[in-house]
Write a protein that holds these residues in place. Structure first.
Motif, PDB file in Angstrom:
ATOM      1  N   SER A 146      43.228  48.077  53.745  1.00  0.00           N
ATOM      2  CA  SER A 146      42.999  46.838  53.471  1.00  0.00           C
ATOM      3  C   SER A 146      41.472  48.015  52.325  1.00  0.00           C
ATOM      4  O   SER A 146      40.706  48.281  52.859  1.00  0.00           O
ATOM      5  CB  SER A 146      42.326  46.069  53.608  1.00  0.00           C
ATOM      6  OG  SER A 146      42.999  45.109  54.292  1.00  0.00           O
ATOM      7  N   THR A 206      38.282  45.860  48.680  1.00  0.00           N
ATOM      8  CA  THR A 206      38.203  44.897  47.916  1.00  0.00           C
ATOM      9  C   THR A 206      38.653  45.931  46.424  1.00  0.00           C
ATOM     10  O   THR A 206      38.653  45.078  46.069  1.00  0.00           O
ATOM     11  CB  THR A 206      36.578  45.274  48.268  1.00  0.00           C
ATOM     12  OG1 THR A 206      35.435  46.204  47.235  1.00  0.00           O
ATOM     13  CG2 THR A 206      36.068  44.437  49.404  1.00  0.00           C
ATOM     14  N   GLY A 207      38.944  47.258  46.893  1.00  0.00           N
ATOM     15  CA  GLY A 207      39.662  47.441  45.042  1.00  0.00           C
ATOM     16  C   GLY A 207      40.616  48.112  45.425  1.00  0.00           C
ATOM     17  O   GLY A 207      41.191  48.808  45.850  1.00  0.00           O
ATOM     18  N   PRO A 208      41.572  47.783  44.120  1.00  0.00           N
ATOM     19  CA  PRO A 208      42.621  47.986  43.869  1.00  0.00           C
ATOM     20  C   PRO A 208      43.316  48.952  43.898  1.00  0.00           C
ATOM     21  O   PRO A 208      44.164  49.397  44.681  1.00  0.00           O
ATOM     22  CB  PRO A 208      43.621  46.812  43.260  1.00  0.00           C
ATOM     23  CG  PRO A 208      42.550  46.300  42.387  1.00  0.00           C
ATOM     24  CD  PRO A 208      41.322  46.763  43.132  1.00  0.00           C
ATOM     25  N   LYS A 209      43.025  49.958  43.268  1.00  0.00           N
ATOM     26  CA  LYS A 209      43.006  51.274  43.306  1.00  0.00           C
ATOM     27  C   LYS A 209      43.030  51.891  44.449  1.00  0.00           C
ATOM     28  O   LYS A 209      44.117  53.097  44.736  1.00  0.00           O
ATOM     29  CB  LYS A 209      42.439  51.797  41.784  1.00  0.00           C
ATOM     30  CG  LYS A 209      42.421  51.807  40.985  1.00  0.00           C
ATOM     31  CD  LYS A 209      44.466  51.853  40.521  1.00  0.00           C
ATOM     32  CE  LYS A 209      43.973  53.652  40.146  1.00  0.00           C
ATOM     33  NZ  LYS A 209      45.282  54.008  39.580  1.00  0.00           N
ATOM     34  N   THR A 267      43.275  50.824  47.265  1.00  0.00           N
ATOM     35  CA  THR A 267      44.444  50.766  48.199  1.00  0.00           C
ATOM     36  C   THR A 267      45.550  51.195  48.536  1.00  0.00           C
ATOM     37  O   THR A 267      46.301  51.858  49.429  1.00  0.00           O
ATOM     38  CB  THR A 267      44.707  48.973  47.942  1.00  0.00           C
ATOM     39  OG1 THR A 267      43.724  48.285  48.469  1.00  0.00           O
ATOM     40  CG2 THR A 267      45.555  48.176  49.653  1.00  0.00           C
ATOM     41  N   SER A 279      42.865  41.855  46.343  1.00  0.00           N
ATOM     42  CA  SER A 279      41.968  41.884  45.193  1.00  0.00           C
ATOM     43  C   SER A 279      40.775  41.495  45.553  1.00  0.00           C
ATOM     44  O   SER A 279      41.241  39.604  45.223  1.00  0.00           O
ATOM     45  CB  SER A 279      41.970  42.930  43.590  1.00  0.00           C
ATOM     46  OG  SER A 279      43.034  43.908  43.388  1.00  0.00           O
ATOM     47  N   ASP A 280      39.583  41.817  45.378  1.00  0.00           N
ATOM     48  CA  ASP A 280      39.023  40.833  46.227  1.00  0.00           C
ATOM     49  C   ASP A 280      37.571  40.639  45.810  1.00  0.00           C
ATOM     50  O   ASP A 280      36.515  39.875  45.985  1.00  0.00           O
ATOM     51  CB  ASP A 280      38.124  41.095  47.676  1.00  0.00           C
ATOM     52  CG  ASP A 280      37.325  39.715  48.961  1.00  0.00           C
ATOM     53  OD1 ASP A 280      36.198  40.578  49.005  1.00  0.00           O
ATOM     54  OD2 ASP A 280      37.820  39.058  48.553  1.00  0.00           O
ATOM     55  N   TRP A 281      37.198  41.502  44.324  1.00  0.00           N
ATOM     56  CA  TRP A 281      35.810  41.478  43.581  1.00  0.00           C
ATOM     57  C   TRP A 281      35.439  39.716  42.941  1.00  0.00           C
ATOM     58  O   TRP A 281      34.912  39.514  42.569  1.00  0.00           O
ATOM     59  CB  TRP A 281      35.396  42.699  43.108  1.00  0.00           C
ATOM     60  CG  TRP A 281      35.151  42.609  42.090  1.00  0.00           C
ATOM     61  CD1 TRP A 281      34.518  42.291  40.754  1.00  0.00           C
ATOM     62  CD2 TRP A 281      33.143  42.363  42.710  1.00  0.00           C
ATOM     63  NE1 TRP A 281      32.738  41.841  40.349  1.00  0.00           N
ATOM     64  CE2 TRP A 281      32.105  42.451  40.908  1.00  0.00           C
ATOM     65  CE3 TRP A 281      32.391  42.341  43.938  1.00  0.00           C
ATOM     66  CZ2 TRP A 281      30.951  41.661  41.471  1.00  0.00           C
ATOM     67  CZ3 TRP A 281      31.550  41.523  43.181  1.00  0.00           C
ATOM     68  CH2 TRP A 281      30.376  41.830  42.383  1.00  0.00           C
ATOM     69  N   PRO A 306      42.414  37.060  42.453  1.00  0.00           N
ATOM     70  CA  PRO A 306      43.497  37.123  41.088  1.00  0.00           C
ATOM     71  C   PRO A 306      44.924  36.278  40.939  1.00  0.00           C
ATOM     72  O   PRO A 306      44.476  35.205  41.540  1.00  0.00           O
ATOM     73  CB  PRO A 306      43.987  37.383  42.617  1.00  0.00           C
ATOM     74  CG  PRO A 306      43.835  37.810  43.610  1.00  0.00           C
ATOM     75  CD  PRO A 306      42.255  37.286  44.048  1.00  0.00           C
ATOM     76  N   GLU A 354      48.950  37.979  38.139  1.00  0.00           N
ATOM     77  CA  GLU A 354      48.350  39.248  38.942  1.00  0.00           C
ATOM     78  C   GLU A 354      48.439  39.328  41.037  1.00  0.00           C
ATOM     79  O   GLU A 354      48.333  40.550  40.566  1.00  0.00           O
ATOM     80  CB  GLU A 354      46.505  38.746  39.224  1.00  0.00           C
ATOM     81  CG  GLU A 354      46.093  39.414  37.574  1.00  0.00           C
ATOM     82  CD  GLU A 354      44.912  38.381  37.445  1.00  0.00           C
ATOM     83  OE1 GLU A 354      44.405  38.850  36.245  1.00  0.00           O
ATOM     84  OE2 GLU A 354      44.221  37.888  38.561  1.00  0.00           O
ATOM     85  N   PHE A 361      49.372  42.654  41.786  1.00  0.00           N
ATOM     86  CA  PHE A 361      49.204  43.895  43.101  1.00  0.00           C
ATOM     87  C   PHE A 361      50.267  44.283  43.987  1.00  0.00           C
ATOM     88  O   PHE A 361      50.757  45.325  44.402  1.00  0.00           O
ATOM     89  CB  PHE A 361      48.173  43.357  43.397  1.00  0.00           C
ATOM     90  CG  PHE A 361      47.477  43.290  44.588  1.00  0.00           C
ATOM     91  CD1 PHE A 361      46.573  44.526  44.946  1.00  0.00           C
ATOM     92  CD2 PHE A 361      47.494  42.947  46.290  1.00  0.00           C
ATOM     93  CE1 PHE A 361      46.088  45.541  45.769  1.00  0.00           C
ATOM     94  CE2 PHE A 361      46.996  44.093  46.942  1.00  0.00           C
ATOM     95  CZ  PHE A 361      46.177  44.588  47.291  1.00  0.00           C
TER      96      PHE A 361
END
Length: 312
Positions: free
Chosen positions: A86, A88-91, A93, A113-115, A118, A122, A126
């Protein structure tokens, strides 16, 4: 380890807590000892880098170190394990998944994704991406109550209908209707909070990434075994566990504003099974020793079993 199928992700799993020193570094020796203690306790599996493992507050080098320590010990002991990737940024991850794939965990845990919350489209994009990155290793979606998007049973059904091969989820649970809907999902492991496990198993849940195992993994494992052989006994034990959590742990979160990870470390400190310090990494607040001693006394009164010597 071979990738775990959904029907193999069951029971009581212990989380890897981070022992943090006064200089804010990770105590690697204590971390290795903790892993061995969890293996000796014969929990159903071990996982790293959940909230209690402070995944959100590690360098990438530390993430790799923790993952390697867990994989080496569990592969040697033939202990099922999952690695939390995990971020907070998908990239990030995706990059974490690619880096730990050679360690051969049984499954990989991720958060959404947490910022920014989604959308459904999305979320599907993801999850498709992380499943592709994991290749043949199953993905478990960690969807805690504080997530910006809380998935419903119909959301999980829609994800699986799209052909996205999630093998399970970690959730807060729900009411009888929620359990009925979740039980209809095929080839999907449903994990709930540890202190609700007996009730949840009776309603169709499969296990827990367990806060009760934070209190003592051997007792938590024994309690799960009771659920398979003597559910009434297990349910009676749950009454006392929930009484302790509701009277003495929940107020620390709701009234004193401690984080879930702070009280998870408190639970381990209470019984001392891992020699775990109370300290969280900067800038998060730890439960004070004065408060911890008070809670320990209440725990000993309500749950003396957790202070008895247990053989694995």
């Amino acid at each position: 380890m071979q990738p775990l199928k959904a029907n193999e992700i069951v029971g009581t799993w212990g989380t890897l807590l981070l022992p943090i020193g006064n200089d804010d570094s990770i105590d690697q020796e204590l971390l290795s000892s903790e892993i061995q203690t969890l293996i000796a306790a014969k929990v159903n599996g071990i996982y790293s880098n959940g909230t209690a493992g402070e995944f959100y507050n590690q360098t990438e080098e530390e993430f790799e170190l923790i993952s390697q320590l867990l994989a080496d010990a569990c592969n040697a002991a033939e202990m099922p394990f999952q690695i939390g990737c995990s971020h907070t940024g998908p990239k990030q991850t995706l990059e974490r998944i690619k880096r730990i794939r050679p360690l051969k965990p049984g499954a990989i845990q991720v958060i959404l994704s947490d910022w920014f919350p989604p959308s459904r489209r999305e979320i599907l994009k993801f999850l498709e991406g992380v499943c592709n990155a994991a290749e043949d290793i199953g993905i478990v979606l960690y969807n805690p109550p504080h997530a910006k998007v809380i998935l419903s049973p119909s959301d999980y059904a829609a994800i699986l209908k799209e052909g996205i091969p999630l093998v399970g989820c970690k959730t807060a649970g729900g009411d009888a209707q929620w359990y009925t809907a979740m039980s209809a999902l095929q080839d999907f492991s449903v994990f709930i909070p540890g202190h609700h496990l007996a009730t949840g198993i009776r309603q169709g849940a499969h296990g827990s990434y367990s806060n009760v195992a934070c209190l003592h993994p051997a007792i938590a494992r024994s309690w799960y075994e009771d659920m398979k052989t003597d559910m009434e006994k297990a349910l009676l034990f749950e009454v006392r566990i929930r009484q302790f959590m509701e009277k003495h742990i929940v107020p620390l979160i709701k009234e004193e504003k401690y984080s879930n990870q702070a009280v998870d470390k408190l639970l381990a400190w209470i019984t001392g099974w891992a020699a775990m310090p109370l300290r969280l990494r900067w800038p998060y607040s730890s439960v004070t020793e004065e408060e911890a001693l008070r809670v320990r006394d209440h725990c000993r009164d309500l749950l003396p079993e957790f202070f008895e010597t247990v053989t694995a």
